[in-house]
Design a protein around this motif. Structure first.
Motif, PDB file in Angstrom:
ATOM      1  N   THR A   1      -4.733 -17.520  -0.195  1.00 19.10           N
ATOM      2  CA  THR A   1      -5.895 -17.997  -0.946  1.00 19.10           C
ATOM      3  C   THR A   1      -5.636 -19.398  -1.489  1.00 19.10           C
ATOM      4  OG1 THR A   1      -6.527 -15.735  -1.560  1.00 19.10           O
ATOM      5  CG2 THR A   1      -7.420 -17.524  -2.903  1.00 19.10           C
ATOM      6  N   LEU A   2      -4.429 -19.639  -1.967  1.00 21.03           N
ATOM      7  CA  LEU A   2      -4.082 -20.987  -2.428  1.00 21.03           C
ATOM      8  C   LEU A   2      -4.139 -21.982  -1.270  1.00 21.03           C
ATOM      9  CD1 LEU A   2      -1.029 -20.104  -4.713  1.00 21.03           C
ATOM     10  CD2 LEU A   2      -3.420 -20.387  -5.393  1.00 21.03           C
ATOM     11  N   ALA A   3      -3.622 -21.563  -0.114  1.00 23.80           N
ATOM     12  CA  ALA A   3      -3.647 -22.428   1.066  1.00 23.80           C
ATOM     13  C   ALA A   3      -5.072 -22.701   1.534  1.00 23.80           C
ATOM     14  CB  ALA A   3      -2.833 -21.799   2.194  1.00 23.80           C
ATOM     15  N   ASP A   4      -5.943 -21.704   1.427  1.00 23.62           N
ATOM     16  CA  ASP A   4      -7.332 -21.874   1.856  1.00 23.62           C
ATOM     17  C   ASP A   4      -8.028 -22.993   1.093  1.00 23.62           C
ATOM     18  OD1 ASP A   4      -7.292 -19.895   3.772  1.00 23.62           O
ATOM     19  OD2 ASP A   4      -8.203 -18.357   2.509  1.00 23.62           O
ATOM     20  N   PHE A   5      -7.565 -23.250  -0.118  1.00 24.06           N
ATOM     21  CA  PHE A   5      -8.219 -24.280  -0.932  1.00 24.06           C
ATOM     22  C   PHE A   5      -7.350 -25.524  -1.105  1.00 24.06           C
ATOM     23  CE2 PHE A   5     -10.735 -20.584  -1.597  1.00 24.06           C
ATOM     24  CZ  PHE A   5     -12.033 -21.087  -1.634  1.00 24.06           C
ATOM     25  N   GLY A   6      -6.477 -25.749  -0.100  1.00 18.93           N
ATOM     26  CA  GLY A   6      -5.817 -27.042   0.013  1.00 18.93           C
ATOM     27  C   GLY A   6      -4.378 -27.105  -0.407  1.00 18.93           C
TER      28      GLY A   6
ATOM     29  N   VAL B   1     -10.688 -25.223   2.923  1.00 22.51           N
ATOM     30  CA  VAL B   1     -10.362 -26.151   4.006  1.00 22.51           C
ATOM     31  C   VAL B   1     -10.639 -25.492   5.349  1.00 22.51           C
ATOM     32  CG1 VAL B   1      -8.595 -27.269   2.611  1.00 22.51           C
ATOM     33  CG2 VAL B   1      -7.950 -25.385   4.135  1.00 22.51           C
ATOM     34  N   ALA B   2     -10.669 -26.300   6.406  1.00 14.15           N
ATOM     35  CA  ALA B   2     -10.824 -25.753   7.751  1.00 14.15           C
ATOM     36  C   ALA B   2      -9.636 -24.853   8.065  1.00 14.15           C
ATOM     37  CB  ALA B   2     -10.903 -26.885   8.770  1.00 14.15           C
ATOM     38  N   PRO B   3      -9.876 -23.632   8.506  1.00 18.38           N
ATOM     39  CA  PRO B   3      -8.769 -22.691   8.707  1.00 18.38           C
ATOM     40  C   PRO B   3      -7.888 -23.053   9.893  1.00 18.38           C
ATOM     41  CG  PRO B   3     -10.840 -21.731   9.457  1.00 18.38           C
ATOM     42  CD  PRO B   3     -11.183 -23.021   8.792  1.00 18.38           C
ATOM     43  N   GLN B   4      -6.577 -22.945   9.663  1.00 13.41           N
ATOM     44  CA  GLN B   4      -5.585 -23.122  10.712  1.00 13.41           C
ATOM     45  C   GLN B   4      -4.909 -21.775  10.945  1.00 13.41           C
ATOM     46  OE1 GLN B   4      -5.112 -26.220  12.237  1.00 13.41           O
ATOM     47  NE2 GLN B   4      -6.876 -26.827  11.003  1.00 13.41           N
ATOM     48  N   ALA B   5      -4.698 -21.424  12.202  1.00 13.24           N
ATOM     49  CA  ALA B   5      -4.110 -20.124  12.525  1.00 13.24           C
ATOM     50  C   ALA B   5      -2.728 -19.977  11.910  1.00 13.24           C
ATOM     51  CB  ALA B   5      -4.030 -19.943  14.033  1.00 13.24           C
TER      52      ALA B   5
END
Length: 424
Positions: A44-49, A382-386
């Motif tokens: 979740t933290l990664a999803d928002f940058g 952010v745009a999702p990365q696999a």
């Protein structure tokens, strides 16, 4: 084996609007988590940058990588792992080597957040306990996710989602009264714990913004499971009432439950008297029941549940779901078709929310993606990365984050920082 035709047919993920700024851009997270609760929180933290660096054992990585379904072309990136590790970087470190620990300490010294969900005592054995790490980096938010907490009589106990479902009383509340209680198929305690951990981390970051100080966070599966028993816990504490297993029927409202139309099952939830009156007056066209002085009262309906259910069963069975769905919606009666998971993922509701998409993958071309449920208008995800391969970003992290040159990376490799195979 992944069904690539099915995946390739999914819609493309729609990127955030141009110019949108990730709210957590610049936040550095050192991720020592595995399986579900910890990785979902850091994702979740990664999803928002946030820049999330996942520390994994060389070669094998997180054990959750190998949970089915697994594709032979990417054997360490099974479906469950893809679900919990989007938008992260993977750094493969041998934490049993002095060189590996050297890198870990360097990352922690410059990090904002550390998250770990090892068994109690593991971080202490690495020399990375919270006191040591906070001394190394006083601004660090140090989050531990465990089964029963890091202190007290039960700190040594291992625990997984179904175990805390059992011990919290949650299982005793679910299922049918004439048999043993049942756990949920989905790992809801892990998922709820992840949400709690994310909230706690963000709260700690707000506190640090005020006083500049880091702190320790503890989030336990058992604590979350007690919360997830819902208001039943407070009902017991105030009266001694032990919730019974009611199957699909609500003990507090009537009618609520699953009913069979001519072709499909539907869940109806009449949470108050007005909804009941709309159900019988508008949907079933039975004003005599809608306005009945007994049935129109919630407490009285609970006493006459069997009679009401019989009327509803007979009515629903006369027509297919396609007949009832628009009538229920027009009358504003809370309802939902009881769907399989596949039906739900392919549904118009999921499609309208853009929940199920496909995103690029360097080996498979495309992999599925389940969008974050958090929607922020000004600072979207952010745009999702696999999810990454094991150690996919090891050199990138060492060069770009820590500023190591080729000679230092080569030295660390020969000293076993990335495992015996890399050293050889």
């Amino acid at each position: 084996m992944f069904d690539q035709q099915r995946i390739d047919a999914l819609p493309l993920h729609q990127s955030a609007p141009a110019g949108a700024q990730p709210v957590l851009a610049g936040l550095r997270v050192v991720d020592f988590t595995h399986f579900v609760a910890g990785p979902l929180a850091t994702m979740t933290l990664a999803d928002f940058g946030a820049d999330v660096v996942k520390i994994e054992a060389p070669v094998k990585g997180d054990d959750f990588r190998h949970y089915p379904t697994v594709d032979p072309e990417i054997p360490a990136q099974g479906g469950p792992y893809l679900w919990t590790n989007r938008n992260k970087k993977s750094l493969a470190l041998d934490m049993k080597s002095a060189a590996g620990l050297e890198i870990a300490r360097a990352l922690i010294a410059g990090a904002d957040v550390l998250v770990e969900n090892f068994s109690s005592g593991v971080m202490e054995r690495f020399g990375l306990d919270h006191a040591t790490c906070l001394a190394l980096n006083p601004r660090l938010i140090y989050c531990s996710v465990s089964a029963y907490g890091r202190e007290g009589a039960y700190a040594d106990r291992l625990g997984f989602d179904p175990i805390v479902q059992a011990e919290s009383g949650f299982i005793s509340m679910n299922g049918y009264d004439d048999r043993q209680g049942v756990r949920t198929g989905a790992a809801i305690m892990d998922t709820a714990t992840a949400m709690s951990a994310t909230n706690a981390i963000l709260l700690a970051l707000l506190a640090r913004a005020r006083d500049g100080k880091g702190q320790r966070i503890e989030v336990a599966l058992y604590d979350t499971a007690i919360l997830m028993t819902g208001f039943g816990a407070m009902q017991h504490l105030t009266t001694g009432y032990e919730p019974r297993r009611n199957g699909n029927v609500s003990p507090d409202t009537c009618p609520s439950g699953v009913f069979m139309t001519a072709d499909k099952p539907v869940y109806i939830n009449c949470g108050n008297d007005k909804i009941f009156q709309r159900l019988f007056g508008q949907v079933f066209e039975r004003p005599d029941i809608a306005e009945d002085p007994v049935y129109s009262q919630r407490a009285e309906r609970l006493k006459h549940r069997e009679a009401i259910f019989k009327i509803m069963d007979e009515a629903f069975a006369r027509h297919p779901w396609s007949h009832w769905a628009p009538r229920l919606r027009a009358a504003s009666v809370p309802h939902g078709q009881v769907k399989t998971l596949g039906e739900a993922l392919a549904s118009d509701e999921s499609r309208s929310r853009g929940l199920i998409t496909r995103i690029p993958h360097p080996v498979k071309g495309w992999v599925p993606n389940i969008a974050t449920p958090l929607r922020l208008s000004r600072t979207p995800a952010v745009a999702p990365q696999a999810a990454p391969a094991v150690g996919e970003h090891s050199e990138e992290v060492l060069r770009d984050t820590l500023g190591y040159d080729d000679a230092r990376i080569a030295r660390l490799r020969t000293e076993g920082a990335f495992g015996p195979c890399a050293a050889a």
